[in-house]
Design an enzyme around this catalytic site. Structure first.
Site, PDB file in Angstrom:
ATOM      1  N   GLY A 216       0.919  -1.331  -0.019  1.00  0.00           N
ATOM      2  CA  GLY A 216      -0.020  -0.021  -0.087  1.00  0.00           C
ATOM      3  C   GLY A 216       0.693   1.177  -0.156  1.00  0.00           C
ATOM      4  N   GLY A 245      -3.943  -2.469  -6.915  1.00  0.00           N
ATOM      5  CA  GLY A 245      -3.075  -3.663  -7.313  1.00  0.00           C
ATOM      6  C   GLY A 245      -2.925  -4.207  -8.769  1.00  0.00           C
ATOM      7  CG  ASP A 246      -6.602  -5.288 -10.462  1.00  0.00           C
ATOM      8  OD1 ASP A 246      -6.248  -6.250  -9.945  1.00  0.00           O
ATOM      9  OD2 ASP A 246      -7.698  -4.879 -10.319  1.00  0.00           O
TER      10      ASP A 246
HETATM   11  O1  RIB Z   1      -8.884  -5.434  -7.776  1.00  0.00           O
HETATM   12  C1  RIB Z   1     -10.124  -4.439  -7.899  1.00  0.00           C
HETATM   13  C2  RIB Z   1     -11.161  -5.476  -8.302  1.00  0.00           C
HETATM   14  O2  RIB Z   1     -11.613  -6.397  -7.657  1.00  0.00           O
HETATM   15  C3  RIB Z   1     -12.392  -4.646  -8.473  1.00  0.00           C
HETATM   16  O3  RIB Z   1     -12.538  -4.004  -9.820  1.00  0.00           O
HETATM   17  C4  RIB Z   1     -13.490  -5.566  -8.529  1.00  0.00           C
HETATM   18  O4  RIB Z   1     -14.103  -5.814  -9.677  1.00  0.00           O
HETATM   19  C5  RIB Z   1     -12.830  -6.734  -7.959  1.00  0.00           C
HETATM   20  O5  RIB Z   1     -12.809  -7.826  -8.684  1.00  0.00           O
END
Ligand code: RIB
Length: 296
Positions: A216, A245-246
């Site tokens: 974080g 994170g994505d």
């Molecule tokens: O990582 C964030 C995602 O986690 C969100 O967009 C939600 O859809 C969940 O899957």
């Protein structure tokens, strides 16, 4: 040189409520706003990688419903190859009910169509994975599909980054098939069957493959050989941490060829930009924006 990324993962519609604080059980709150925005860890990582200039193929599933149509059209607009996104007609699309308060979030995911991603579907996307420089997979799809992705990546000699979110225990043998694991501390402890309160540097050393640990606002730690290395976070005003994170994972995959230290630095910077706007995909930076931010 354009990087090619294959993402195997979930696609959700995010139903986001802004609240003054998180409600207690039994409490009714007046919210401050509501938006419906595209999300899902797989789709988010695909969009973030595409915006950073990669050629992206997504393997996943959407229902044949209104959310499914909107999500499909949005991913297509981002230039993502959707040849391996199936549309079963007897299920709805995945959803995530998200509450955002004070820059933090709480999320309930209903997988729906995401639960239909199968090993056979992953196998049928062999060409997309074989042509990729890096494969990304997360854990909002069935475990068998995750295993199939890890095994196929290993057979093809393509590095797979396993983002173990949301956390579930996995067989140690599967972990060994990944090139990198990218958990947060809680996810790493779950993967290793350890106490989440244990020192994260001890946990890092116990992992069977190199780990890039996200912390974080403290940034990230990574360990390939020798001692764990710290990459600080970039200081920004947080509007919504959903999708941070994505974005981190996507940037790591896109810039991995520049070496792990550079890739982790760029991943932290991309994640910082992503949290400055509400919604998982709204703040995901394009390559030029990331370069300008890093140059400042
Ligand atoms: O990582 C964030 C995602 O986690 C969100 O967009 C939600 O859809 C969940 O899957």
């Amino acid at each position: 040189m354009v990087r090619r990324i294959a993402v195997v993962g979930s696609i959700n519609m995010d139903l986001v409520t802004q609240a003054p604080h998180f409600p207690q059980p039994g409490e009714t709150l007046l919210g401050e706003g509501f938006v419906t925005v595209p999300g899902g860890k797989g789709a988010n990582q695909a969009v973030a990688a595409a915006r950073l200039g990669a050629e992206v193929a997504l393997v996943g599933a959407l229902g044949r419903d209104a959310f499914g149509d909107l999500l499909h059209a949005g991913l297509r607009r981002e230039g993502i190859n959707l040849d391996h996104v199936q549309r079963p007609d007897d299920t709805t699309s995945g959803t995530a009910s998200i509450t955002v308060a004070g820059g933090e979030n709480q999320i309930i995911v209903v997988p729906a169509a995401n639960a239909r991603v199968t090993p056979a579907q992953v196998e049928s996307a062999r060409g997309a994975l074989a042509g990729a420089d890096v494969v990304l997979v997360q854990m909002e799809i069935p475990l068998e599909a995750i295993e199939a992705t890890l095994r196929l990546g290993r057979r093809l000699g393509v590095p797979v980054i396993l983002n173990p979110a949301p956390a579930r225990p996995l067989p140690a043998e599967w972990l060994g098939l990944a090139r990198y694991l990218t958990p947060n501390q809680h996810e790493l402890a779950t993967l290793l069957g350890a106490d989440p309160a244990e020192d994260f540097q001890v946990l890092l050393r116990r992992a069977p493959v190199p780990v890039v640990l996200t912390r974080g606002h403290e940034g990230a730690w990574y360990q390939e050989q020798g001692e764990p290395v710290h990459q600080h976070a970039f200081d920004v005003e947080v509007a919504d941490s959903t999708g941070a994170g994505d974005t981190f994972n996507a940037a790591l995959a896109v810039f991995l060829h520049e070496g792990l230290p550079t890739a982790v630095r760029k991943a932290c910077a991309a994640a910082a930009l992503a949290v400055t706007r509400l919604g998982a995909q709204q703040g995901m930076p394009r390559a030029q924006e990331l370069d300008a931010f890093l140059a400042r």
